[in-house]
Write a protein that holds these residues in place. Structure first.
Motif, mmCIF file in Angstrom:
data_model
loop_
_atom_site.group_PDB
_atom_site.id
_atom_site.type_symbol
_atom_site.label_atom_id
_atom_site.label_comp_id
_atom_site.label_asym_id
_atom_site.label_seq_id
_atom_site.Cartn_x
_atom_site.Cartn_y
_atom_site.Cartn_z
ATOM 1 N N TYR A 150 0.826 -1.209 0.000
ATOM 2 C CA TYR A 150 0.000 0.000 0.000
ATOM 3 C C TYR A 150 0.859 1.258 0.000
ATOM 4 N N THR A 151 0.465 2.221 -0.811
ATOM 5 C CA THR A 151 1.126 3.516 -0.882
ATOM 6 C C THR A 151 0.122 4.587 -0.469
ATOM 7 N N ASP A 152 0.536 5.492 0.413
ATOM 8 C CA ASP A 152 -0.373 6.549 0.873
ATOM 9 C C ASP A 152 -0.913 7.332 -0.315
ATOM 10 N N VAL A 153 -2.218 7.634 -0.248
ATOM 11 C CA VAL A 153 -2.848 8.386 -1.337
ATOM 12 C C VAL A 153 -3.100 9.818 -0.899
ATOM 13 N N ASN A 154 -3.055 10.717 -1.864
ATOM 14 C CA ASN A 154 -3.448 12.101 -1.643
ATOM 15 C C ASN A 154 -4.717 12.347 -2.439
ATOM 16 N N ILE A 155 -5.663 13.038 -1.821
ATOM 17 C CA ILE A 155 -6.956 13.226 -2.477
ATOM 18 C C ILE A 155 -7.336 14.692 -2.477
ATOM 19 N N LEU A 156 -8.299 15.029 -3.348
ATOM 20 C CA LEU A 156 -8.850 16.380 -3.399
ATOM 21 C C LEU A 156 -10.062 16.444 -2.478
ATOM 22 N N GLU A 157 -10.131 17.469 -1.649
ATOM 23 C CA GLU A 157 -11.287 17.627 -0.768
ATOM 24 C C GLU A 157 -12.484 18.207 -1.502
ATOM 25 N N GLU A 158 -12.237 18.819 -2.665
ATOM 26 C CA GLU A 158 -13.318 19.409 -3.440
ATOM 27 C C GLU A 158 -13.235 18.900 -4.871
ATOM 28 N N HIS A 189 -8.210 24.636 -17.801
ATOM 29 C CA HIS A 189 -7.006 23.817 -17.926
ATOM 30 C C HIS A 189 -5.964 24.140 -16.877
ATOM 31 N N GLN A 190 -6.078 25.308 -16.216
ATOM 32 C CA GLN A 190 -5.051 25.687 -15.249
ATOM 33 C C GLN A 190 -5.500 25.514 -13.799
ATOM 34 N N ILE A 191 -6.704 24.958 -13.604
ATOM 35 C CA ILE A 191 -7.204 24.786 -12.243
ATOM 36 C C ILE A 191 -6.427 23.672 -11.550
ATOM 37 N N ALA A 192 -5.923 23.946 -10.374
ATOM 38 C CA ALA A 192 -5.194 22.922 -9.596
ATOM 39 C C ALA A 192 -5.599 23.037 -8.134
ATOM 40 N N GLU A 193 -6.122 21.961 -7.590
ATOM 41 C CA GLU A 193 -6.543 21.942 -6.191
ATOM 42 C C GLU A 193 -5.435 21.363 -5.324
ATOM 43 N N GLU A 194 -5.353 21.851 -4.123
ATOM 44 C CA GLU A 194 -4.379 21.308 -3.177
ATOM 45 C C GLU A 194 -4.834 19.927 -2.725
ATOM 46 N N ARG A 195 -3.919 18.988 -2.739
ATOM 47 C CA ARG A 195 -4.235 17.623 -2.321
ATOM 48 C C ARG A 195 -3.868 17.422 -0.856
ATOM 49 N N VAL A 196 -4.667 16.581 -0.183
ATOM 50 C CA VAL A 196 -4.412 16.286 1.226
ATOM 51 C C VAL A 196 -4.250 14.781 1.381
ATOM 52 N N PRO A 197 -3.456 14.325 2.365
ATOM 53 C CA PRO A 197 -3.321 12.881 2.592
ATOM 54 C C PRO A 197 -4.677 12.249 2.899
ATOM 55 N N GLY A 198 -4.899 11.051 2.351
ATOM 56 C CA GLY A 198 -6.178 10.378 2.543
ATOM 57 C C GLY A 198 -6.526 10.166 4.005
ATOM 58 N N LEU A 199 -5.547 9.728 4.810
ATOM 59 C CA LEU A 199 -5.807 9.477 6.232
ATOM 60 C C LEU A 199 -6.181 10.761 6.961
ATOM 61 N N LYS A 200 -5.573 11.874 6.564
ATOM 62 C CA LYS A 200 -5.891 13.155 7.186
ATOM 63 C C LYS A 200 -7.341 13.532 6.907
ATOM 64 N N LYS A 204 -10.417 14.065 9.584
ATOM 65 C CA LYS A 204 -11.057 15.383 9.620
ATOM 66 C C LYS A 204 -12.565 15.309 9.449
ATOM 67 N N HIS A 205 -13.047 14.392 8.598
ATOM 68 C CA HIS A 205 -14.466 14.341 8.249
ATOM 69 C C HIS A 205 -15.117 13.062 8.768
ATOM 70 N N ASN A 206 -16.372 13.181 9.210
ATOM 71 C CA ASN A 206 -17.111 12.006 9.678
ATOM 72 C C ASN A 206 -17.736 11.231 8.526
ATOM 73 N N ARG A 207 -18.013 11.933 7.424
ATOM 74 C CA ARG A 207 -18.620 11.268 6.261
ATOM 75 C C ARG A 207 -17.817 11.653 5.019
ATOM 76 N N TYR A 224 -7.478 -0.569 3.237
ATOM 77 C CA TYR A 224 -6.385 -0.071 4.075
ATOM 78 C C TYR A 224 -6.931 0.589 5.332
ATOM 79 N N LEU A 225 -8.030 1.349 5.199
ATOM 80 C CA LEU A 225 -8.656 1.973 6.361
ATOM 81 C C LEU A 225 -9.161 0.905 7.336
#
Length: 289
Positions: A150-158, A189-200, A204-207, A224-225
């Motif tokens: 398993y490799t840690d994933v980074n995800i977009l919150e939005e 084409h230039q939109i880039a969202e900040e990614r956060v670690p999946g576990l974080k 942070k969120h209940n759902r 993995y969770l």
């Protein structure tokens, strides 16, 4: 000697009237539910003495503590610190203390139950979520541990496609002179969202709703969770429940999701009422694949 009749205080009647409005009830509703005539109920609301047992039943019906509704007696002589208890009147501070102790005791009991259930299901969770099948490989591969893949994933919150931009932002992102694609995509084409670690994000969120293309690693992430939870590395006071929605959709009898969860845990001799109680207290980590 305990008094055989009680009457409400003016402050108590105010609480009673608030409860009546909140519960959308009237005096006749209370009389009918307690199997009595309207007369004693009317006396209660007019602050006249009524039978002690009935007084307490009326308060219980309105989900009120009768000690907070009853009119307290006043005496010219000082009372001993035990007088209220001797007269059947529990001091408010003691009531609060009892409620606090009750809450922490219930949480302690829930913690013990969760700990025991986690022991019961640990082997099954490891079998279902601890390994992965890789294409062109006959042997299962460990997901976690020393040899885990398993490799840690980074995800977009939005979700990028749902992001709203102002006119100024669109103009800044648009470069028609140098890139004809800029006109066709109109600044996207230039939109880039900040990614956060999946576990974080999970902490942070209940759902959470995890979206991704086929093969992006959604199932791997959920498994993995489950493993992190059962090993005590994540939400150690919860019970991981990994469910495949395909199996749920094909289940005999087409049960509701709640019933399916209950059935899944019944395999471990976890009774229905206990499952519902633990769900009410948020003691499960439900993972729907």
């Amino acid at each position: 000697m305990t008094k055989r009749s009680l009457k409400a205080s003016s402050e108590g009647i105010n609480l009673v009237n608030e409860a009546i409005i909140r519960l959308s009830m009237n005096q006749q509703d209370i009389a009918t539910s307690l199997l009595v005539t309207r007369q004693p109920i009317s006396k209660f609301f007019n602050r006249k003495p009524v039978d002690r047992k009935l007084f307490i039943e009326i308060c219980d019906k309105l989900s009120l503590n009768w000690q907070l509704i009853v009119e307290k007696e006043t005496k010219d002589v000082p009372e001993s610190k035990y007088t209220e208890i001797e007269n059947g009147k529990t001091p408010f501070c003691i009531i609060i203390c009892i409620q606090i102790v009750s809450y922490f005791l219930s949480q302690y009991i829930l913690d013990l139950l969760v700990k025991e259930i986690r022991k019961q299901i640990r082997t099954n969770v490891r079998e279902r979520c601890g390994t992965m099948r890789i294409l062109d490989m006959n042997q299962l591969v460990e997901l976690t541990g020393e040899h885990g893949i398993y490799t840690d994933v980074n995800i977009l919150e939005e979700i990028t496609g749902r992001r709203r931009l102002g006119v100024e932002q669109l103009i800044q992102n648009l470069d028609i002179d140098n890139n004809i694609d800029g006109f066709e995509r109109f600044g996207l084409h230039q939109i880039a969202e900040e990614r956060v670690p999946g576990l974080k994000a999970v902490q942070k969120h209940n759902r959470l709703l995890v979206l991704g293309k086929p093969g992006a690693g959604k199932t791997t992430f959920l498994k993995y969770l489950s493993m992190q939870c059962i090993e005590g590395e994540l939400k150690e006071r919860r019970i991981p429940v990994f469910l495949t929605l395909k199996d749920f959709a094909e289940a005999d009898g087409k049960p509701s999701l709640l019933e399916y969860i209950i059935q899944s845990l019944n395999v471990y001799d976890i009774e229905r009422d206990l499952t519902i109680e633990l769900l009410k207290h948020g003691r499960f980590l439900i993972l729907l694949d």
